[in-house]
Design an enzyme around this catalytic site. Structure first.
Site, short mmCIF file in Angstrom:
data_model
loop_
_atom_site.label_atom_id
_atom_site.label_comp_id
_atom_site.label_asym_id
_atom_site.label_seq_id
_atom_site.Cartn_x
_atom_site.Cartn_y
_atom_site.Cartn_z
N SER A 242 0.78 -1.32 -0.37
CA SER A 242 -0.11 0.06 -0.20
C SER A 242 0.59 1.14 0.14
O SER A 242 2.75 1.13 0.36
CB SER A 242 -1.02 0.16 1.26
OG SER A 242 -0.21 0.20 2.41
N LYS A 243 -0.30 2.09 -0.43
CA LYS A 243 0.71 3.73 -0.43
C LYS A 243 2.34 3.17 0.91
O LYS A 243 2.93 4.44 0.82
CB LYS A 243 -0.37 5.35 -0.10
CG LYS A 243 -0.23 5.58 -1.99
CD LYS A 243 -0.98 6.95 -1.72
CE LYS A 243 -2.05 6.43 -2.34
NZ LYS A 243 -3.20 7.29 -1.62
N ARG A 244 1.42 3.23 2.18
CA ARG A 244 2.75 3.42 2.87
C ARG A 244 4.04 3.08 2.85
O ARG A 244 4.72 3.32 3.40
CB ARG A 244 2.25 3.63 4.70
CG ARG A 244 1.48 1.84 4.54
CD ARG A 244 0.97 1.47 6.07
NE ARG A 244 0.71 -0.23 6.16
CZ ARG A 244 0.86 -0.77 6.27
NH1 ARG A 244 2.51 -0.81 6.94
NH2 ARG A 244 -0.11 -1.61 5.84
#
Ligand code: GLU
Length: 472
Positions: A242-244
């Site tokens: 994911s983006k993180r």
């Protein structure tokens, strides 16, 4: 003779080309190339609210940049809705589908009952065998697929093995909405069939869809394509990527200075393997690729590994090819267009000369760009903090000592300059580092750069001597 292989990549154009999508495309592409078949491209643009032209462009650009060309024109799924409707009606005629007149309230009540009884929420078959004469006035029906209720649906999957789904777990799916819009699973089956797709390779998140789609194929009497559901990509911590964790869009990897060949190599290893091979060319990937070598467990995206691999590719790419890649990269990065202008305005030769030294030290094209900045710097150079510290009294004294030696050099090429500076260091009883660091600071304004003798050579005699004299 068996029919030629046709694979397809079928992205939904709701954003950029996701790194996981790029890996799916790569596998489809590699398998098609390996078998001498074709990879088709289908844009799954039926979600009119979320699909955008910009996203389609981003996907096509991303694939092109990655070197994953598709065969023929991209197909729009939305444009084929008429055909999807026709198949829904054909299923109706074959007795494999039926009109359902349930109101939203009835469906809601069905859901509430299932939840209260802690059962999975499923359509209860209200209209499955009901006489259409009972149809309420003025209600526009949906068409539901008459899914088999007994037995099981089996998927023979190259990555997941034999997957068995009891038919009682799959309810009667809506295939055509009351507004006449086809639903996803119907469209995919019709498109894959009409496009002649022989092999479906996609993310494992589509495995349940695969079971529903298999039922539709069988109901139509169509050949079910060969299936491979590729495991998901996880972040370094084991959670779904994911983006993180880092960038998700392929264009971000381009802007971070990754080479397409390096990214292809890296993505190929996410879920697929060939023995212990970690570094291989795209030609080798195509030669070795097999669906059965796709594993079942999730792959972990290791950003440091990708960076190291990219550094390897940068070091091993021939200078002329790397130069071309670098020039193509510059428009996509901050400060790049300015550097491109400077290069085209007369600094190309100096840059090309510096490239062999620069590429030894850069893991990304961004690093290469940063390390090349000294070439474009304007005198007197702005010094960073470390460079300023290196040019303290001691550093300046060292510079003063070596300057006449350099001025006297007859041959302004790295080996001769190195010999002259080394001889001077020995004579003056100085360690080479004590000389090289102030030289570097004065020549580049920083404390890191390609080998200092290469820097002297590529800057040229006049510019180099002037830069060395500036701080004194
Ligand atoms: N459009 C789907 C997606 O982007 C892929 C569907 C398929 O490959 O069958 O996840």
């Amino acid at each position: 003779m068996s029919s030629p292989v046709i694979t397809r990549f079928a992205p939904s154009p709701t954003g950029f080309l996701h790194i996981g999508g790029a890996r799916t495309a790569l596998f489809n592409w590699a398998f098609a190339r390996h078998t001498g078949g074709k990879m088709l491209l289908r844009i799954e643009d039926t979600d009119r609210e979320r699909s955008t032209e910009a996203a389609i462009t981003a996907i096509l650009d991303g694939l092109t940049w990655l070197g994953l060309g598709w065969d023929g024109e991209a197909v729009s799924q939305f444009a084929r809705a008429e055909r999807h409707r026709a198949v829904a009606n054909e299923l109706l005629q074959r007795g494999k589908a039926y009109y359902c007149y349930c109101s939203p309230q009835e469906l809601e009540a069905m859901r509430a009952r299932a939840e209260a009884e802690k059962r999975p929420v499923r359509y209860d078959g209200t209209w499955r065998d009901r006489d259409p004469k009972d149809a309420p006035e003025g209600v526009k029906p949906v068409i539901r697929f008459k899914a088999p209720q007994e037995g099981e649906t089996v998927i023979h999957d190259h990555a997941q093995g034999r997957v068995v789904i009891p038919n009682k777990d799959l309810d009667d799916l809506i295939i055509l909405r009351s507004d006449g819009n086809p639903t996803y699973n119907l469209s995919v089956v019709v498109d894959d069939h009409d496009m002649g797709v022989t092999h479906i390779i996609r993310g494992v998140d589509h495995l349940t869809n695969a079971a529903r789609q298999t039922q539709i194929y069988l109901a139509m009497g169509w050949q079910v394509p060969d299936m491979t559901h590729v495991p998901l990509i996880h972040g370094p911590d084991g959670a779904k990527l994911s983006k993180r964790h880092g960038a998700l869009g392929v264009e971000a990897y381009r802007a971070m200075g990754y080479l397409p060949a390096a990214l292809r190599n890296y993505l190929a290893r996410l879920g697929w393997s060939h023995g212990d091979d970690e570094i291989f060319s795209t030609e080798q990937l195509v030669e070795w690729f097999s669906l059965d070598a796709i594993g079942k467990s999730a792959a972990r995206f290791d950003f440091a590994k990708l960076e190291n691999l990219n550094g390897h590719y940068i070091r091993h790419t021939p200078d002329a090819v790397l130069l071309k890649e670098f020039l193509a990269f510059l428009p996509h990065v901050e400060g790049g267009p300015e550097m491109l202008k400077a290069l085209e305005g007369g600094r190309m030769a100096a840059f090309a000369k510096a490239l062999p030294g620069l590429k030894e030290r850069a893991k990304t094209l961004v690093e290469l760009m940063t390390n090349a900045a000294f070439l474009f710097a304007v005198r007197p150079l702005a010094l960073d903090d470390k460079a300023r510290a290196l040019l303290n009294d001691e550093g300046k004294a060292a510079l003063r000592g070596v300057l006449p030696v350099l001025k006297a050099a007859a041959d302004w090429q790295a080996p001769a300059l190195e010999a002259a500076v080394k001889a001077h260091a020995e004579q003056a009883g100085l360690k080479l580092g004590k000389l090289a660091q102030p030289l570097r600071a004065a020549l580049t304004g920083t404390s890191t750069s390609p080998g200092i003798f290469d820097v002297l050579e590529v800057l040229g005699r006049d510019e180099a001597l002037a830069r060395l004299a500036d701080p004194l």
